[in-house]
Design an enzyme around this catalytic site. Structure first.
Site, PDB file in Angstrom:
ATOM      1  N   ASP A  73       0.828  -1.210   0.000  1.00 39.11           N
ATOM      2  CA  ASP A  73       0.000   0.000   0.000  1.00 39.11           C
ATOM      3  C   ASP A  73       0.862   1.260   0.000  1.00 39.11           C
ATOM      4  OD1 ASP A  73      -2.533   1.294   0.010  1.00 39.11           O
ATOM      5  OD2 ASP A  73      -2.342   1.691   2.147  1.00 39.11           O
ATOM      6  N   SER A 115      -7.073   5.652  -0.559  1.00 40.58           N
ATOM      7  CA  SER A 115      -7.166   4.355  -1.227  1.00 40.58           C
ATOM      8  C   SER A 115      -8.614   3.879  -1.180  1.00 40.58           C
ATOM      9  CB  SER A 115      -6.265   3.333  -0.536  1.00 40.58           C
ATOM     10  OG  SER A 115      -4.916   3.746  -0.567  1.00 40.58           O
ATOM     11  N   GLN A 167      -4.652  -1.123  -7.469  1.00 40.02           N
ATOM     12  CA  GLN A 167      -5.321  -0.243  -6.516  1.00 40.02           C
ATOM     13  C   GLN A 167      -5.918   0.950  -7.245  1.00 40.02           C
ATOM     14  OE1 GLN A 167      -3.302   2.644  -3.595  1.00 40.02           O
ATOM     15  NE2 GLN A 167      -3.798   0.908  -2.262  1.00 40.02           N
TER      16      GLN A 167
END
Length: 287
Positions: free
Chosen positions: A205, A229, A279
């Site tokens: 991430d 996110s 993502q």
């Protein structure tokens, strides 16, 4: 073991409260919301507690639903959706104040032989001689406005990242939506494949959402600029380990409707493709 990495392993050791119910602690990194990679990793850790060790995770797909509060624990409820002959499926809900803040679906499978092919590793320089994030922060500290400066001063770094295209605070320019980072655990990890998968999920991430902002010359310190996110997916093509350097090769194929999509491959230094990460993130100006 360095203190930052030891603290991360403590966070990933989720506490079993009841059958299929776990509690995860939060770190103290000065953020106003819980770091998304932590929630992904803790949810994976909870799911893995309910899966046989000979069935490692091969994919996970998750959604960030609400911001996590860093000052209270997170509950993880695991649902055992399927235990098949080859594949096992789990669904995990992360809960605070009785509301779901995050959901993850993970699929686990035993390793078996089969046909193989893979994209090659990009031709890039190795990690030697590159500055890591802590060194880059120290170099640019005088350029970083508050509260970013204090937050970064206090930030734990259990994962060492060395970007091949390091930017500089205060310099905003439009660049191609491509970046590469070498990364590894900042210390030795126990020989536990499930733990390595969780630490890997935690690391992926980091930096990925930056990629979709590069073509637009966006200033992260602008208070009008909002990012978050929205989801996070990982396909584990092979077992992962963070004992050595891994290359995080990232690109952003598209951005539209205040959302940027990011895609990455993760390679060993020897060129083996270990995982693919995707993502989508929010990228909007307010006011």
């Amino acid at each position: 073991m360095p203190t930052a990495l030891a603290r991360l392993l403590t966070l990933l050791d989720v506490e079993e409260l009841e059958v299929d119910l776990y509690r995860g602690r939060n770190g103290d990194e000065g953020w106003i919301r819980v770091y998304g990679g932590q929630v992904v990793a803790q949810a994976l850790a909870a799911a893995q507690r309910t899966v046989p060790a000979d069935r490692p995770v091969h994919s996970l797909h998750s959604y960030f639903i609400r911001p996590g509060e860093p000052n209270i624990p997170i509950l993880y409820r695991v649902e055992r959706e399927r235990d098949g002959a080859s594949f096992t499926t789990r669904r995990v809900s992360a809960i605070q104040h009785g509301r779901t803040i995050f959901s993850l679906t993970g699929s686990f499978a035993r390793l078996e032989p089969g046909h193989e092919h893979a994209d090659p590793i990009p031709a890039v320089a190795g990690p030697e001689g590159l500055m890591n994030h802590a060194q880059l922060h120290a170099r640019d500290r005088h350029l970083i406005p508050e509260p970013w400066r204090t937050t970064w001063d206090n930030r734990d770094r259990p994962i060492e990242f060395r970007p091949l295209q390091p930017g500089q605070w205060g310099v905003v320019e439009k660049l191609p939506p491509v970046q590469q980072n070498w990364f590894r655990a900042d210390g030795d990890l126990p020989d536990d494949p499930a733990l390595h998968a969780c630490v890997f999920a935690y690391a992926t991430d980091m930096t990925l959402l930056d990629t979709c902002t590069l073509p637009h010359g966006l200033d992260w310190t602008d208070p009008r600029f909002q990012t978050a996110s929205l989801d996070h997916s990982i396909w584990f093509h092979r077992p992962v380990t963070l004992d050595g350097w891994l290359l995080y090769a990232q690109t952003s194929p598209v951005a539209a409707h205040a959302r940027g999509f990011n895609l990455a491959h993760v390679f060993t230094r020897e060129g083996t493709l270990l995982a693919t990460v995707a993502q989508e993130g929010l990228m909007r100006y307010r006011g």
